[in-house]
Every structure is written in C-alpha cells, then in structure tokens.
Motif scaffolding. Structure first.
Motif, PDB file in Angstrom:
ATOM      1  N   ALA A  63       0.835  -1.204   0.000  1.00 22.89           N
ATOM      2  CA  ALA A  63       0.000   0.000   0.000  1.00 22.89           C
ATOM      3  C   ALA A  63       0.865   1.247   0.000  1.00 22.89           C
ATOM      4  CB  ALA A  63      -0.931  -0.007   1.209  1.00 22.89           C
ATOM      5  N   ARG A  64       1.917   1.252   0.814  1.00 20.64           N
ATOM      6  CA  ARG A  64       2.819   2.403   0.844  1.00 20.64           C
ATOM      7  C   ARG A  64       3.514   2.595  -0.501  1.00 20.64           C
ATOM      8  NH1 ARG A  64       6.047   2.295   6.683  1.00 20.64           N
ATOM      9  NH2 ARG A  64       4.201   2.204   8.034  1.00 20.64           N
ATOM     10  N   ALA A  65       3.884   1.499  -1.143  1.00 23.62           N
ATOM     11  CA  ALA A  65       4.550   1.599  -2.445  1.00 23.62           C
ATOM     12  C   ALA A  65       3.622   2.216  -3.484  1.00 23.62           C
ATOM     13  CB  ALA A  65       5.011   0.216  -2.896  1.00 23.62           C
ATOM     14  N   ILE A  66       2.389   1.753  -3.544  1.00 21.89           N
ATOM     15  CA  ILE A  66       1.424   2.298  -4.502  1.00 21.89           C
ATOM     16  C   ILE A  66       1.193   3.780  -4.235  1.00 21.89           C
ATOM     17  CG2 ILE A  66      -1.007   2.233  -5.217  1.00 21.89           C
ATOM     18  CD1 ILE A  66      -0.868  -0.837  -4.733  1.00 21.89           C
ATOM     19  N   GLU A  75      -8.792   1.156  -7.415  1.00 23.97           N
ATOM     20  CA  GLU A  75      -8.707   0.047  -8.358  1.00 23.97           C
ATOM     21  C   GLU A  75      -7.442  -0.777  -8.120  1.00 23.97           C
ATOM     22  OE1 GLU A  75     -11.010  -0.920 -10.364  1.00 23.97           O
ATOM     23  OE2 GLU A  75     -12.370   0.788 -10.173  1.00 23.97           O
ATOM     24  N   LEU A  76      -6.323  -0.113  -7.848  1.00 22.86           N
ATOM     25  CA  LEU A  76      -5.088  -0.841  -7.569  1.00 22.86           C
ATOM     26  C   LEU A  76      -5.191  -1.606  -6.248  1.00 22.86           C
ATOM     27  CD1 LEU A  76      -2.392   1.741  -8.716  1.00 22.86           C
ATOM     28  CD2 LEU A  76      -2.763  -0.537  -9.664  1.00 22.86           C
ATOM     29  N   PHE A  77      -5.783  -0.984  -5.251  1.00 23.47           N
ATOM     30  CA  PHE A  77      -5.933  -1.669  -3.968  1.00 23.47           C
ATOM     31  C   PHE A  77      -6.845  -2.887  -4.121  1.00 23.47           C
ATOM     32  CE2 PHE A  77      -4.525   0.970  -0.152  1.00 23.47           C
ATOM     33  CZ  PHE A  77      -3.460   1.515  -0.840  1.00 23.47           C
ATOM     34  N   GLN A  78      -7.896  -2.763  -4.938  1.00 23.18           N
ATOM     35  CA  GLN A  78      -8.772  -3.903  -5.181  1.00 23.18           C
ATOM     36  C   GLN A  78      -8.012  -5.023  -5.880  1.00 23.18           C
ATOM     37  OE1 GLN A  78     -12.548  -2.987  -6.965  1.00 23.18           O
ATOM     38  NE2 GLN A  78     -12.787  -5.024  -7.845  1.00 23.18           N
ATOM     39  N   ARG A  79      -7.183  -4.653  -6.841  1.00 22.71           N
ATOM     40  CA  ARG A  79      -6.402  -5.652  -7.584  1.00 22.71           C
ATOM     41  C   ARG A  79      -5.538  -6.501  -6.652  1.00 22.71           C
ATOM     42  NH1 ARG A  79      -3.146  -8.729  -9.144  1.00 22.71           N
ATOM     43  NH2 ARG A  79      -2.173  -8.962 -11.206  1.00 22.71           N
ATOM     44  N   TYR A  80      -5.015  -5.886  -5.594  1.00 20.00           N
ATOM     45  CA  TYR A  80      -4.119  -6.598  -4.686  1.00 20.00           C
ATOM     46  C   TYR A  80      -4.767  -6.952  -3.346  1.00 20.00           C
ATOM     47  CZ  TYR A  80      -0.365  -5.773  -7.969  1.00 20.00           C
ATOM     48  OH  TYR A  80       0.418  -5.775  -9.097  1.00 20.00           O
ATOM     49  N   GLY A  81      -6.073  -6.740  -3.216  1.00 22.56           N
ATOM     50  CA  GLY A  81      -6.760  -7.105  -1.987  1.00 22.56           C
ATOM     51  C   GLY A  81      -6.331  -6.306  -0.781  1.00 22.56           C
ATOM     52  N   LEU A  82      -6.043  -5.026  -0.967  1.00 17.78           N
ATOM     53  CA  LEU A  82      -5.543  -4.175   0.115  1.00 17.78           C
ATOM     54  C   LEU A  82      -6.674  -3.367   0.738  1.00 17.78           C
ATOM     55  CD1 LEU A  82      -2.358  -2.762  -1.652  1.00 17.78           C
ATOM     56  CD2 LEU A  82      -2.502  -4.734  -0.109  1.00 17.78           C
ATOM     57  N   ASP A  83      -6.651  -3.280   2.042  1.00 19.71           N
ATOM     58  CA  ASP A  83      -7.623  -2.462   2.762  1.00 19.71           C
ATOM     59  C   ASP A  83      -7.376  -0.987   2.441  1.00 19.71           C
ATOM     60  OD1 ASP A  83      -8.792  -0.859   5.017  1.00 19.71           O
ATOM     61  OD2 ASP A  83      -9.334  -2.856   5.748  1.00 19.71           O
ATOM     62  N   GLY A 116     -18.663   2.425  -5.492  1.00 18.31           N
ATOM     63  CA  GLY A 116     -18.535   1.430  -6.550  1.00 18.31           C
ATOM     64  C   GLY A 116     -17.199   0.754  -6.609  1.00 18.31           C
ATOM     65  N   THR A 117     -16.292   1.094  -5.694  1.00 14.55           N
ATOM     66  CA  THR A 117     -14.988   0.434  -5.677  1.00 14.55           C
ATOM     67  C   THR A 117     -14.815  -0.292  -4.353  1.00 14.55           C
ATOM     68  OG1 THR A 117     -13.927   2.486  -4.936  1.00 14.55           O
ATOM     69  CG2 THR A 117     -13.914   2.040  -7.285  1.00 14.55           C
ATOM     70  N   TYR A 118     -13.656  -0.879  -4.215  1.00 15.14           N
ATOM     71  CA  TYR A 118     -13.346  -1.761  -3.095  1.00 15.14           C
ATOM     72  C   TYR A 118     -13.547  -1.092  -1.748  1.00 15.14           C
ATOM     73  CZ  TYR A 118     -10.315  -4.786  -0.236  1.00 15.14           C
ATOM     74  OH  TYR A 118      -9.798  -5.600   0.718  1.00 15.14           O
ATOM     75  N   ARG A 119     -14.342  -1.723  -0.880  1.00 13.58           N
ATOM     76  CA  ARG A 119     -14.569  -1.241   0.464  1.00 13.58           C
ATOM     77  C   ARG A 119     -13.623  -1.934   1.435  1.00 13.58           C
ATOM     78  NH1 ARG A 119     -19.878  -2.533  -0.786  1.00 13.58           N
ATOM     79  NH2 ARG A 119     -19.877  -4.144   0.847  1.00 13.58           N
ATOM     80  N   ALA A 120     -13.125  -1.189   2.406  1.00 11.61           N
ATOM     81  CA  ALA A 120     -12.217  -1.752   3.405  1.00 11.61           C
ATOM     82  C   ALA A 120     -12.855  -2.937   4.092  1.00 11.61           C
ATOM     83  CB  ALA A 120     -11.851  -0.685   4.439  1.00 11.61           C
ATOM     84  N   GLY A 121     -12.122  -4.057   4.091  1.00  9.26           N
ATOM     85  CA  GLY A 121     -12.586  -5.252   4.789  1.00  9.26           C
ATOM     86  C   GLY A 121     -13.564  -6.100   4.004  1.00  9.26           C
ATOM     87  N   ALA A 122     -13.943  -5.664   2.778  1.00 10.67           N
ATOM     88  CA  ALA A 122     -14.944  -6.400   2.027  1.00 10.67           C
ATOM     89  C   ALA A 122     -14.344  -7.516   1.208  1.00 10.67           C
ATOM     90  CB  ALA A 122     -15.714  -5.442   1.106  1.00 10.67           C
ATOM     91  N   GLY A 123     -13.023  -7.451   0.926  1.00  8.98           N
ATOM     92  CA  GLY A 123     -12.369  -8.490   0.127  1.00  8.98           C
ATOM     93  C   GLY A 123     -12.286  -8.077  -1.320  1.00  8.98           C
ATOM     94  N   PRO A 124     -11.288  -8.596  -2.029  1.00 11.34           N
ATOM     95  CA  PRO A 124     -11.107  -8.245  -3.428  1.00 11.34           C
ATOM     96  C   PRO A 124     -12.316  -8.583  -4.277  1.00 11.34           C
ATOM     97  CG  PRO A 124      -9.216  -9.453  -2.559  1.00 11.34           C
ATOM     98  CD  PRO A 124     -10.287  -9.537  -1.542  1.00 11.34           C
ATOM     99  N   GLY A 125     -12.674  -7.664  -5.143  1.00  8.90           N
ATOM    100  CA  GLY A 125     -13.760  -7.928  -6.067  1.00  8.90           C
ATOM    101  C   GLY A 125     -15.134  -7.699  -5.489  1.00  8.90           C
ATOM    102  N   ALA A 126     -15.206  -7.238  -4.219  1.00 12.36           N
ATOM    103  CA  ALA A 126     -16.521  -7.031  -3.603  1.00 12.36           C
ATOM    104  C   ALA A 126     -17.231  -5.893  -4.281  1.00 12.36           C
ATOM    105  CB  ALA A 126     -16.331  -6.704  -2.121  1.00 12.36           C
ATOM    106  N   PRO A 127     -18.550  -5.945  -4.380  1.00  9.84           N
ATOM    107  CA  PRO A 127     -19.316  -4.867  -5.009  1.00  9.84           C
ATOM    108  C   PRO A 127     -19.353  -3.651  -4.112  1.00  9.84           C
ATOM    109  CG  PRO A 127     -20.810  -6.529  -4.131  1.00  9.84           C
ATOM    110  CD  PRO A 127     -19.409  -7.068  -3.972  1.00  9.84           C
TER     111      PRO A 127
END
Length: 214
Positions: free
Chosen positions: A93-96, A181-189, A203-214
């Motif tokens: 996450a820090r790198a991104i 989108e990048l955090f979702q790709r790598y499953g990052l909170d 519409g993007t990744y929610r913290a704690g929801a897991g990769p690909g969650a709606p």
C-alpha cells in the motif's frame, strides 16, 4: 599532497552524479523539459558542463535517471517511515501511494518522464532504475507473490498505467479512483498506506470487504 585513494575518487564521482540528478528534477519541475538546458543543470549542480556528457549520453537519458532516482528515494522513504512494519499488505500500500503521489504532486516532471519513455529512446536501463526495480521486486515478494519477478513486472505496468491516467492533459482520472482500483487488484484495505479519504469512491473496493466485492 598525497593523491586521493580510488575509494575517495569513487565517492566524489557518486556525489557529483547525484547533484546532477537532483538539479535535473528540480529544474525540469520548475521550468519544463524544453526550457531546461544541460548547461542550466550543470550550473545548478555546481558542476562543469563536460561532466554531464561524461555521465549521461543526452538530456533525455539524464532525465529518466533523475526521475528513477527520485522514485527510488520516495519509495524507500515511504517503506521505511515510522511506524516501521514488516506487514506485506502495508508495504505494498505504501509503495502504490508513493508512486501515485509523485504523479499527483509533481505532474510536470512525471508527465515529461512518461512522454520520454514513449519516444524513440525508450526505457533507460540505469543504476537508478535498477535500484527502483529491486525495491519494488522486494516489496511484492514481501507481499507474498508466488513469482516475485513476474508480479513485479505486472505491478510496474499497472503503476505506469495509473500514472499515465492521472496525467492525461484535459482528462485525468481521479487519484482516489485509481488508488481504489489498484488496492482492489491486490486485496488491500483502503485504510492502509496514506488514504486520501475515509472511504474509497462509490462502486470500488470497500475496506474489509475483500477483493472484487461490489
């Protein structure tokens, strides 16, 4: 007066080269690429004009090396900041955030760098780029990549694509959306690294929801 040892000469050359690299990112960021000459860079660095040509074959190669150095130093600082961590998700996450943050905070410099990569000179392999690559490769390895080399190349491609999207004149993508989108790709909170807000865009990744969650 005794002659300098080889190690002292090597250190002086290293410092001279780094002054040129720092002067390049400063001047191009202030004036733009076309308005910055090699003589300007040498003057800002306090170096002889001939040293620029000694270390670098041209201005474009000098700029790429300078930006790669800046990216490496920025990434290293982000990975090592307090509180120190060995958590692979936090490190990635820090790198991104470090690379996207450079595009957001230094758009003239990073847009010029990306434009140069697409020109005839292509991607410059230099010591600064190799140090940056090594640090990114180590980061994806610590994140748990099954194949660090392949995953490093994918991360590099995704980051370059996101930086391009941030810097498109007249039609930039929002920083938070690209980060999400990048955090979702790598499953990052979302709350890892340095989040730009409390929650990701709708519409993007929610913290704690897991990769690909709606």
């Amino acid at each position: 007066m005794s002659p300098r040892s080889p190690s002292v000469n090597e250190e002086l050359r290293r410092r001279s080269r780094e002054r040129l690299l720092q002067a390049t990112v400063d001047l191009v960021g202030e004036r733009g690429y076309e308005a910055t000459t090699l003589a300007d860079i040498a003057d800002r660095a306090g170096s002889a004009r001939g040293l620029v040509s000694y270390y670098f074959p041209g201005k474009r190669q000098l700029l790429q090396s300078a930006v790669h150095r800046l990216m490496h130093l920025t990434l290293q600082e982000a990975l090592e900041r307090e509180p120190r961590t060995e958590d692979g998700d936090e490190l990635l996450a820090r790198a991104i955030d470090a690379i996207l943050g450079l595009a957001r905070d230094r758009p003239v410099l990073m847009r010029t760098h990306m434009a140069g990569i697409l020109q005839a000179e292509g991607f410059v392999q230099c010591p600064e780029q190799q140090r940056l690559a090594s640090l990114l490769r180590d980061t994806v390895d610590r994140h748990g990549a099954p194949d660090a080399e392949t995953d490093y190349r994918m991360l590099r491609a995704l980051l370059m694509g996101a930086v391009f999207a941030l810097l498109i004149p007249g039609a930039p993508m929002p920083f938070a959306r690209l980060r999400a989108e990048l955090f979702q790709r790598y499953g990052l909170d979302w709350k890892l690294g340095v989040p730009p807000g409390d929650e990701p865009p709708d519409g993007t990744y929610r913290a704690g929801a897991g990769p690909g969650a709606p």
